[in-house]
Design a protein around this motif. Structure first.
Motif, PDB file in Angstrom:
ATOM      1  N   LYS A 151       4.533  -6.182  -7.024  1.00  0.00           N
ATOM      2  CA  LYS A 151       4.539  -4.551  -7.048  1.00  0.00           C
ATOM      3  C   LYS A 151       5.848  -3.934  -7.449  1.00  0.00           C
ATOM      4  N   LEU A 152       6.920  -4.630  -7.000  1.00  0.00           N
ATOM      5  CA  LEU A 152       8.220  -4.292  -7.444  1.00  0.00           C
ATOM      6  C   LEU A 152       8.518  -4.386  -8.922  1.00  0.00           C
ATOM      7  N   ALA A 153       7.741  -5.307  -9.514  1.00  0.00           N
ATOM      8  CA  ALA A 153       7.891  -5.633 -10.866  1.00  0.00           C
ATOM      9  C   ALA A 153       7.100  -4.719 -11.540  1.00  0.00           C
ATOM     10  N   GLU A 154       5.698  -4.260 -11.147  1.00  0.00           N
ATOM     11  CA  GLU A 154       5.009  -3.222 -11.568  1.00  0.00           C
ATOM     12  C   GLU A 154       5.725  -1.968 -11.717  1.00  0.00           C
ATOM     13  N   LEU A 155       6.316  -1.525 -10.645  1.00  0.00           N
ATOM     14  CA  LEU A 155       7.009  -0.227 -10.529  1.00  0.00           C
ATOM     15  C   LEU A 155       8.085  -0.268 -11.393  1.00  0.00           C
ATOM     16  N   SER A 156       8.905  -1.306 -11.596  1.00  0.00           N
ATOM     17  CA  SER A 156       9.920  -1.130 -12.369  1.00  0.00           C
ATOM     18  C   SER A 156       9.541  -1.114 -13.978  1.00  0.00           C
ATOM     19  N   ASP A 157       8.550  -1.751 -14.431  1.00  0.00           N
ATOM     20  CA  ASP A 157       7.841  -1.762 -15.617  1.00  0.00           C
ATOM     21  C   ASP A 157       7.210  -0.624 -16.318  1.00  0.00           C
ATOM     22  N   ARG A 158       6.807   0.445 -14.926  1.00  0.00           N
ATOM     23  CA  ARG A 158       6.433   1.526 -15.022  1.00  0.00           C
ATOM     24  C   ARG A 158       7.635   2.721 -15.185  1.00  0.00           C
ATOM     25  N   GLY A 159       8.693   2.273 -15.106  1.00  0.00           N
ATOM     26  CA  GLY A 159       9.838   3.211 -15.222  1.00  0.00           C
ATOM     27  C   GLY A 159      10.412   3.858 -14.093  1.00  0.00           C
ATOM     28  N   ILE A 160       9.872   3.382 -12.873  1.00  0.00           N
ATOM     29  CA  ILE A 160      10.597   3.911 -11.463  1.00  0.00           C
ATOM     30  C   ILE A 160      11.821   3.053 -11.194  1.00  0.00           C
ATOM     31  N   ARG A 214       0.823  -1.244  -0.099  1.00  0.00           N
ATOM     32  CA  ARG A 214      -0.081  -0.053  -0.116  1.00  0.00           C
ATOM     33  C   ARG A 214       0.895   1.286   0.067  1.00  0.00           C
ATOM     34  N   TRP A 215       1.784   1.272   0.798  1.00  0.00           N
ATOM     35  CA  TRP A 215       2.811   2.271   0.855  1.00  0.00           C
ATOM     36  C   TRP A 215       3.538   2.350  -0.475  1.00  0.00           C
ATOM     37  N   LEU A 216       3.778   1.605  -1.316  1.00  0.00           N
ATOM     38  CA  LEU A 216       4.556   1.597  -2.610  1.00  0.00           C
ATOM     39  C   LEU A 216       3.537   2.020  -3.476  1.00  0.00           C
ATOM     40  N   ASP A 217       2.404   1.696  -3.267  1.00  0.00           N
ATOM     41  CA  ASP A 217       1.107   2.435  -4.359  1.00  0.00           C
ATOM     42  C   ASP A 217       0.999   3.727  -4.030  1.00  0.00           C
ATOM     43  N   GLN A 218       1.057   4.199  -2.707  1.00  0.00           N
ATOM     44  CA  GLN A 218       0.818   5.531  -2.415  1.00  0.00           C
ATOM     45  C   GLN A 218       2.027   6.386  -2.999  1.00  0.00           C
ATOM     46  N   ILE A 219       3.243   5.864  -2.957  1.00  0.00           N
ATOM     47  CA  ILE A 219       4.332   6.733  -3.391  1.00  0.00           C
ATOM     48  C   ILE A 219       4.768   6.809  -4.605  1.00  0.00           C
ATOM     49  N   SER A 220       4.116   5.740  -5.438  1.00  0.00           N
ATOM     50  CA  SER A 220       4.530   5.421  -6.871  1.00  0.00           C
ATOM     51  C   SER A 220       3.930   6.870  -7.922  1.00  0.00           C
ATOM     52  N   ALA A 221       3.158   7.569  -7.264  1.00  0.00           N
ATOM     53  CA  ALA A 221       2.666   8.829  -7.954  1.00  0.00           C
ATOM     54  C   ALA A 221       3.858   9.671  -8.446  1.00  0.00           C
ATOM     55  N   ASP A 222       4.749  10.033  -7.441  1.00  0.00           N
ATOM     56  CA  ASP A 222       5.842  10.704  -7.537  1.00  0.00           C
ATOM     57  C   ASP A 222       6.977  10.036  -7.320  1.00  0.00           C
ATOM     58  N   ALA A 223       7.161   9.229  -7.197  1.00  0.00           N
ATOM     59  CA  ALA A 223       8.559   8.366  -7.292  1.00  0.00           C
ATOM     60  C   ALA A 223       9.374   8.355  -8.478  1.00  0.00           C
ATOM     61  N   GLN A 224      10.402   8.661  -8.323  1.00  0.00           N
ATOM     62  CA  GLN A 224      11.397   8.449  -9.705  1.00  0.00           C
ATOM     63  C   GLN A 224      12.428   7.519  -9.286  1.00  0.00           C
ATOM     64  N   VAL A 225      12.870   7.372  -7.989  1.00  0.00           N
ATOM     65  CA  VAL A 225      13.984   6.561  -7.509  1.00  0.00           C
ATOM     66  C   VAL A 225      13.250   5.996  -6.038  1.00  0.00           C
ATOM     67  N   ILE A 226      13.391   4.836  -5.898  1.00  0.00           N
ATOM     68  CA  ILE A 226      13.130   4.053  -4.535  1.00  0.00           C
ATOM     69  C   ILE A 226      14.272   3.231  -4.170  1.00  0.00           C
ATOM     70  N   PHE A 227      14.642   3.695  -2.877  1.00  0.00           N
ATOM     71  CA  PHE A 227      16.020   2.869  -2.576  1.00  0.00           C
ATOM     72  C   PHE A 227      15.465   2.092  -1.256  1.00  0.00           C
ATOM     73  N   LEU A 228      15.819   0.593  -1.443  1.00  0.00           N
ATOM     74  CA  LEU A 228      15.267  -0.362  -0.447  1.00  0.00           C
ATOM     75  C   LEU A 228      16.736  -0.729   0.132  1.00  0.00           C
ATOM     76  N   VAL A 229      17.100  -0.203   1.416  1.00  0.00           N
ATOM     77  CA  VAL A 229      18.340  -0.188   1.944  1.00  0.00           C
ATOM     78  C   VAL A 229      18.439  -1.559   3.030  1.00  0.00           C
ATOM     79  N   GLY A 230      18.161  -2.514   2.548  1.00  0.00           N
ATOM     80  CA  GLY A 230      18.722  -3.735   3.302  1.00  0.00           C
ATOM     81  C   GLY A 230      17.655  -4.304   4.173  1.00  0.00           C
ATOM     82  N   ASP A 231      17.820  -5.963   4.564  1.00  0.00           N
ATOM     83  CA  ASP A 231      17.286  -6.501   5.291  1.00  0.00           C
ATOM     84  C   ASP A 231      15.748  -6.337   5.038  1.00  0.00           C
ATOM     85  N   ILE A 232      15.414  -6.456   3.609  1.00  0.00           N
ATOM     86  CA  ILE A 232      14.008  -6.405   3.278  1.00  0.00           C
ATOM     87  C   ILE A 232      13.366  -7.691   3.472  1.00  0.00           C
ATOM     88  N   PHE A 233      14.099  -8.605   3.519  1.00  0.00           N
ATOM     89  CA  PHE A 233      13.689 -10.063   4.006  1.00  0.00           C
ATOM     90  C   PHE A 233      14.556 -10.294   5.179  1.00  0.00           C
TER      91      PHE A 233
END
Length: 268
Positions: free
Chosen positions: A76-85, A37-56
């Motif tokens: 969701k990550l695949a979708e955002l990448s396909d959208r050019g983020i 949900r957070w990724l959906d929310q920020i995707s409107a204006d995100a150009q770059v998203i840094f995921l800084v470790g220990d995602i899993f």
């Protein structure tokens, strides 16, 4: 140094320490849905998203298999990448065995070591400079983990572990990870160490050699925004998303081209 040209009305986001898989599948799934949900929310204006470790909380890529679960995040990550983020992922001490799956499947850049960035914004004379890393094994102290990290990063050890059946290897890793999350141990670790705060000391060491505007880390599970000496540099620790604490959980940083802010996704 890696250069990024930030477009008008776009932002750069930073988050870390989701620890998906911890402590139970049910709690992890609820957290994963929140992250999506957070990724959906920020995707409107995100150009770059840094995921800084220990995602899993644990991740190991076998030759023909990956840990099951986390499909909502991956989709969701695949979708955002396909959208050019642009998505940039740093491995942490819990997901150190991320190899090439996310790059091949989703176009995500993966880094294991600290990286330096120059962020240029239209109309800005001097670019903003970032030093980014998960933070494990950096700075003075923590020598026991530094030895362990060399074992984890050793190609022979990785090859040997890959021969364990996933039922055994993944179960063993989850047991080991869980054994290090004793509530009393966590309580002792989640305390600001002042002059002994090793990632701040690491930033101070780097700042003596080269100036960065921001040092951005995860790993400590403490939400911090501190001065690095007297140069104007700031050390930001992104906190975590796994202990359900209003003080440290569900926070992220965002750069809008002129200001770095720490915001909360608690109510997303």
């Amino acid at each position: 140094m890696i250069s990024i040209q930030l477009h008008s009305n776009k932002k750069i986001y930073f988050a870390s320490d989701f620890h998906l898989g911890y402590p139970t599948p049910e709690e992890s799934l609820a957290r994963e849905r929140k992250i999506v949900r957070w990724l959906d929310q920020i995707s409107a204006d995100a150009q770059v998203i840094f995921l800084v470790g220990d995602i899993f909380d644990f991740w190991f890529e076998y030759k023909n298999a990956i840990p099951k679960g986390f499909i909502r995040l991956q989709g969701k990550l695949a979708e955002l990448s396909d959208r050019g983020i642009e998505l940039i992922l740093f491995t942490g001490n819990h997901d150190i065995w991320i190899f090439d799956y996310f790059t091949k499947e989703m176009g995500i850049k993966v880094y294991r070591d600290p990286q330096q960035y120059s962020i240029q914004t239209s109309g800005q004379i001097n670019p903003m400079k970032l030093y980014i890393a998960h933070g494990d094994g950096l700075g003075p102290g923590d020598n026991g983990y530094k030895v362990l990290k060399r074992v984890f990063e050793n190609k022979v050890c990785q090859w040997a572990f890959s021969w364990l059946h996933p039922h055994v290897g993944i179960s063993l890793a989850h047991w080991w990870s869980g054994s290090r999350k004793d509530p009393e141990r966590i309580k002792k670790e989640l305390v600001f160490k002042g002059k002994d705060e090793w990632l701040l000391n690491h930033a101070l060491e780097i700042e003596q050699q080269q100036h960065f505007d921001y040092y951005i880390f995860g790993h400590r599970h403490l939400l911090l925004d501190l001065a690095v000496g007297e140069t104007g540099a700031r050390y930001i620790n992104l906190g975590e998303w796994c202990y359900d604490s209003a003080e440290t959980s569900y926070h992220y940083a965002v750069w809008d081209g002129s200001t770095m802010k720490i915001e909360s996704a608690l109510n997303v």
